[in-house]
Design an enzyme around this catalytic site. Structure first.
Site, PDB file in Angstrom:
ATOM      1  N   GLY A  78       0.791  -1.232   0.000  1.00 35.47           N
ATOM      2  CA  GLY A  78       0.000   0.000   0.000  1.00 35.47           C
ATOM      3  C   GLY A  78       0.817   1.274   0.000  1.00 35.47           C
ATOM      4  O   GLY A  78       0.617   2.162  -0.816  1.00 35.47           O
ATOM      5  N   ALA A  79       1.738   1.359   0.955  1.00 37.04           N
ATOM      6  CA  ALA A  79       2.498   2.597   1.114  1.00 37.04           C
ATOM      7  C   ALA A  79       3.621   2.347   2.110  1.00 37.04           C
ATOM      8  O   ALA A  79       3.669   1.296   2.747  1.00 37.04           O
ATOM      9  CB  ALA A  79       1.597   3.715   1.627  1.00 37.04           C
ATOM     10  N   GLU A 123       6.234   4.262   5.156  1.00 37.08           N
ATOM     11  CA  GLU A 123       6.314   5.389   6.093  1.00 37.08           C
ATOM     12  C   GLU A 123       7.697   6.014   6.207  1.00 37.08           C
ATOM     13  O   GLU A 123       8.006   6.597   7.261  1.00 37.08           O
ATOM     14  CB  GLU A 123       5.862   4.900   7.474  1.00 37.08           C
ATOM     15  N   ASN A 124       8.547   5.950   5.179  1.00 37.08           N
ATOM     16  CA  ASN A 124       9.883   6.549   5.245  1.00 37.08           C
ATOM     17  C   ASN A 124       9.835   7.920   5.923  1.00 37.08           C
ATOM     18  O   ASN A 124       8.968   8.740   5.616  1.00 37.08           O
ATOM     19  CB  ASN A 124      10.430   6.736   3.829  1.00 37.08           C
ATOM     20  N   HIS A 131      -2.448   6.012   8.430  1.00 38.75           N
ATOM     21  CA  HIS A 131      -1.582   4.934   8.920  1.00 38.75           C
ATOM     22  C   HIS A 131      -0.105   5.295   8.758  1.00 38.75           C
ATOM     23  O   HIS A 131       0.671   5.209   9.715  1.00 38.75           O
ATOM     24  CB  HIS A 131      -1.916   3.649   8.159  1.00 38.75           C
ATOM     25  N   GLU A 132       0.258   5.711   7.558  1.00 33.01           N
ATOM     26  CA  GLU A 132       1.682   6.020   7.329  1.00 33.01           C
ATOM     27  C   GLU A 132       2.100   7.230   8.149  1.00 33.01           C
ATOM     28  O   GLU A 132       3.201   7.268   8.699  1.00 33.01           O
ATOM     29  CB  GLU A 132       1.952   6.258   5.839  1.00 33.01           C
ATOM     30  N   GLU A 163       3.257  -2.288  13.645  1.00 30.66           N
ATOM     31  CA  GLU A 163       2.140  -2.447  12.704  1.00 30.66           C
ATOM     32  C   GLU A 163       0.799  -2.642  13.410  1.00 30.66           C
ATOM     33  O   GLU A 163      -0.200  -2.041  13.028  1.00 30.66           O
ATOM     34  CB  GLU A 163       2.419  -3.590  11.723  1.00 30.66           C
TER      35      GLU A 163
HETATM   36  N1  B3K Z   1       5.623  -0.638   6.736  1.00 32.23           N
HETATM   37  C1  B3K Z   1       5.149  -0.800   5.400  1.00 32.23           C
HETATM   38  C2  B3K Z   1       5.076  -2.207   4.958  1.00 32.23           C
HETATM   39  C3  B3K Z   1       6.351  -2.717   4.418  1.00 32.23           C
HETATM   40  C4  B3K Z   1       6.138  -4.083   3.821  1.00 32.23           C
HETATM   41  C5  B3K Z   1       7.435  -4.713   3.474  1.00 32.23           C
HETATM   42  N2  B3K Z   1       7.268  -6.018   2.906  1.00 32.23           N
HETATM   43  C6  B3K Z   1       3.817  -0.174   5.208  1.00 32.23           C
HETATM   44  C7  B3K Z   1       2.976  -0.091   6.389  1.00 32.23           C
HETATM   45  O1  B3K Z   1       2.642  -1.044   7.058  1.00 32.23           O
HETATM   46  O2  B3K Z   1       2.642   0.995   6.746  1.00 32.23           O
HETATM   47 ZN    ZN Z   2       2.265   0.055   8.785  1.00 30.31          ZN
END
Ligand code: B3K
Ligand code: ZN
Length: 869
Positions: A267-268, A270-271, A303-304, A326
């Site tokens: 989906g996205a 969160e960098n 969420h991000e 998560e």
């Molecule tokens: N943290 C990322 C998910 C990364 C998945 C890597 N296989 C997006 C999220 O949960 O917000």
């Molecule tokens: Zn997440």
């Protein structure tokens, strides 16, 4: 004797019990990128510090590249070695500067992990272990560094250069190049690194935080998509304000950028300060996005954004702690979404998603605890268990603590662990300390897999004034785990009088900790009906002896909307299970209950139409299958169709009222209008199911007249299951109208893959040959392959052609993109749930996958565990 040399080595297993702190820390990193799609030169300067008294060399993870140069404290060295893909550098002192140089090829990166090309632009995805594909680094979440990033690139081709943190300098270079430097002051793990280079336009806004910091917000997309970013931008601002208000969390950089890309594995991401999104979770306008899309965009943006605290400021010590960030962040985004509109509808959607994805996972060969013990490929553990069950664990703790103490506990967690890499245990201890509660037994939720089953019986002796609710729980065996201990199940309960409809007790929270327990209710003046697990307070399966009449009663009179929905679902489910097993069932109780609910809605007596739309939907075929000892896909389909048809015919006038074109108003994205649209489209589906002569014409009229995608797609879905000329015309018009719009074409593929038509397997196989189909784009692969594999009737059609087709697709996809291939495998792993003929056919395809030469460890892990479990 078999020739041992011909057996490829099994992929290595990583175990939670093997965790050891990092031998070397990297407090600071400087990266220099000379960006070029076919050959990007990456220079990395790492300040490394020995982490304790040991003599171990520095080990840097790498994947797919080779070191071109290595220096230590400015001097070129050649005493490094490669151990597998790890670069091993002997170091004598306790602090050094280590520099490396590599060249990578983003345009050949089809895995979409590390630095890759999408639509002519360059972007990154590093979680979980993508950073090692960019440069040599201790690529583990407990090594936190501050990053300074310099990028240079051809200015005409890559006019925009973005990275984490704040921009510090930029300028023009020689020969048409330009450069930019970014600095992120917050120490972060490598999985949060990001850069983007490309031709993008920005939709800007600002947000002033509660302490007065002005944050520059930007959503970066292709120029043609700029008009579709307002909704995401508004959602971002709402999220920022919500996190301040509800969790006391403020943003901590001067800029927050989001970039949308078309090729993305999930989906996205969160960098820090530079979120990268799958474009389906950013782009929306009424003509191309449904209400569901709009809601999902807001939820994913939130969420991000929320990860900035639950994930970035406090990250995970190791990947076994993934649910720390998560599960908690899903819980937070669920709370945000609930506050935007109807909390009851949101809870229903969340529970439906849990039951559709997580319960089957917990009951199958890939079951694992919320905090797993081992993995082969961590990408396979971004699961519904880690995310959605993980969120339910947080919710249960919040329920037991109450709002005030839960907030105190999250404050303590954020304060105590800020700037560190923490564990699930750290989180639970904060809940205990600030919540003044003993969670020793609750911790089993983190270590035991499987969905607990609760059975409930209510005893009442008329005239005694008393009723007793007897409860029992059992946690089922899962692969590698048996004879489990009882868990802590917070169950919200309330009794109602069957004659008067009045509550006979207050709502109470009963925490079931033992295998068996009884709850006694006094002042029971009439025959009681029990409402239990209200609000879905515990993520369990409840089996009760409530009659159809009692369920229908609760569906109308319960004061908890979730419990009303749940009673209706149970009534439908009991009917459908009986019909599947016995070939027929009495449909009248369901029809009467649905009629009552519709009457309440259509009279506009205050019932939210969005809620009613959920309440009158029949349980999914796969969920019916989950209740049976052996799934008979065709019998389930026929039983469900028969009930749908009877409901459709018996309540024809009501459905027609709900989808009357007179209910259509000019499009607006408001909770009220969304509810009207949702009920209209559910009703249209029932009219289609009635087989009425004018049904296709009615749906087609809505399709043609619609001023928004929700109504257009709703009509298309109603038509797609049939064989009318209108169906073919609508699909054709839809395709041509949206040619070139990838996100809408995904809907076109997906609608057909989910169709209930008997010839869907053939149509899907044909669609895989369509010029617009490609496995290289994960959204497109999921729209066709992923959707088909969850279409129970089509995928499991007798003969097993669907299994062969899926395995073919997975093997082809694995060669390009292992992570996405592995994600699509689980439907094939459910073979134990089917009859021996189907089970054998499914196993044969799993075996074919496991023994295919050169498959990824991602696909190998999923397929081999599916065979064993
Ligand atoms: N943290 C990322 C998910 C990364 C998945 C890597 N296989 C997006 C999220 O949960 O917000
Ligand atoms: Zn997440």
């Amino acid at each position: 004797m078999a020739d041992a040399r011909s057996t490829p080595a099994l992929p290595a297993v990583t175990r939670r019990s093997d965790y050891a702190p990092p031998e070397w820390l990297v407090p600071q990193v400087a990266l220099d990128f000379a960006l070029d799609p076919s050959a990007t030169r990456v220079r990395a300067r790492l300040e490394v510090v020995r982490g304790g008294a040991h003599a171990a060399p520095l080990r840097l993870d790498g994947a797919g590249q080779e070191p071109l140069a290595v220096t230590v404290d400015g001097v070129a060295v050649d005493d490094w070695t490669l151990d597998g893909e790890q670069l091993v550098i002997p170091l004598t002192g306790d602090a050094h500067v280590v520099e490396t140089e590599v060249v990578i090829a983003p345009d050949r990166n089809t895995q979409l992990m590390g630095l890759y090309a999408s639509g002519g632009n360059l972007c990154t995805q590093c979680e979980a272990e993508g950073f090692r594909r960019i440069t040599y680094f201790p690529d583990r979440p407990d090594v936190l560094a501050t990053y300074r990033v310099r990028m240079s690139a051809d200015k005409a081709r890559f006019p925009v250069l973005l990275a984490n943190g704040d921009p510090v300098a930029s300028g023009d270079g020689d020969d048409g190049t330009h450069w930019a430097e970014w600095h992120d002051p917050w120490p972060k793990p490598s999985y949060l690194f990001a850069l983007v280079a490309g031709e993008l336009t920005v939709n800007r806004d600002t947000f002033v935080t509660r302490s007065g910091r002005t944050v520059q917000l930007g959503i970066w997309v292709r120029a043609a998509d700029a008009a579709k970013t307002d909704h995401a931008l508004a959602a971002l601002k709402l999220s920022m304000a919500w996190d301040e208000r509800v969790y006391g969390r403020e943003y901590d950089l001067d800029v927050f950028n989001i970039v949308a890309v078309d090729d993305f594995n999930f989906g996205a991401m969160e960098n820090k300060g530079l979120n990268i999104f799958n474009s389906r979770y950013i782009l929306a306008d009424p003509d191309t996005a449904t209400d569901y899309d709009y809601d999902a965009i807001a939820a994913v943006v939130a969420h991000e954004y929320f990860h900035n605290w639950s994930g970035n400021r406090i990250t995970c010590r190791d990947w076994f702690q993934l649910s720390l960030k998560e599960g908690f962040t899903v819980y937070r985004d669920q709370g945000f979404s609930a506050d935007q509109g109807s909390p009851a509808v949101r809870r229903i959607e969340d529970v439906r998603a849990l039951r559709a994805a997580q319960f089957p996972e917990d009951a199958g060969p890939l079951a694992h605890p919320v905090r797993p013990e081992s993995y082969i490929e961590i990408s396979n553990f971004y699961t519904a268990t880690i995310y959605n069950k993980g969120a339910e664990l947080i919710r249960m703790m919040a329920t037991m603590l109450g709002a005030q103490r839960f907030r105190a506990a999250t404050d303590l967690y954020f304060e105590r662990f800020d700037g560190t890499a923490a564990t699930c245990e750290d989180f639970v201890r904060c809940m205990e300390e600030a919540g003044d509660i003993d969670l020793s037994q609750f911790r089993l939720w983190y270590s035991q897999a499987g969905t607990p089953r609760v059975s409930a019986t209510l005893e009442h002796q008329p005239g005694s004034g008393r009723a007793t609710l007897n409860l029992a729980q059992k946690v089922p065996d899962t692969p590698g785990q048996s004879n489990k201990s009882p868990q802590v199940l917070p169950l919200k309960l309330r009794l109602f009088g069957a004659e008067t409809g009045q509550p006979l007790s207050d709502e109470q929270l009963f925490v079931l900790c033992e295998s068996y327990a009884s709850v006694t209710f006094e002042t029971v003046t009439e025959r009681p009906v029990v409402s239990l697990n209200r609000g879905f307070s515990a993520p369990v399966v409840v089996e009760s002896d409530r009659s159809a009449a009692d369920l229908a009663f609760l569906a109308r009179h319960d004061d908890d909307p979730f419990a009303r929905y749940e009673a209706m679902q149970q009534l439908m489910l009991d009917t459908l299970v009986a019909a599947t097993i016995e070939g027929e069932a009495d449909h009248d109780p369901v029809i009467r209950a649905v009629a009552d609910t519709l009457d309440d809605a259509l009279d506009d007596t205050g019932l939210d139409r969005a809620f009613v739309a959920e309440a009158v939907l029949l349980p999914a075929e796969s969920f019916i299958g989950d209740q049976l000892s052996s799934v008979d896909p065709e019998a389930i389909f026929q039983a469900r169709e028969a009930l749908r048809r009877d409901m459709a015919r018996a309540l024809d006038a009501r459905w027609r009222a709900a989808c009357d074109p007179a209910t259509i108003r000019p499009y607006a994205y408001t909770p009220g209008d969304k509810g009207v649209r949702r009920l209209r489209n559910v009703a249209l589906g029932y009219v289609a199911a009635s087989g009425a002569a004018d049904a296709a014409a009615l749906a087609y009229a809505q399709f043609e007249g619609a001023d928004n995608m929700t109504d257009r797609q709703g009509a298309l879905t109603a038509l797609a299951g049939g064989t009318s000329a209108e169906r073919d015309a609508a699909l054709d018009i839809f395709y041509h109208r949206y040619a070139g719009n990838a996100l809408v074409l995904d809907k076109w593929f997906q609608t057909q893959a989910l169709s209930s038509r008997a010839d869907t397997p053939r149509l899907v196989a044909e669609l895989a040959e369509h010029p617009d189909f490609t496995l290289a784009n994960p959204n497109r692969a999921r729209a066709l392959v992923g959707a088909f594999a969850v279409n129970q009737r089509a995928f499991h059609a007798a003969g097993g052609a669907g299994y062969v087709w899926l395995a073919d697709q997975l093997l082809a996809l694995d060669a390009l993109n292992p992570q996405t291939a592995a994600k699509l495998l689980p439907p094939l792993g459910r073979w134990r749930r089917f009859d021996p003929a189907r089970a054998a056919l499914m196993r044969a395809q799993l075996e074919r996958i496991v023994s295919a030469p050169g498959i990824s460890k991602d696909l190998f892990e999923q397929a081999s565990k599916s065979l064993e479990g």
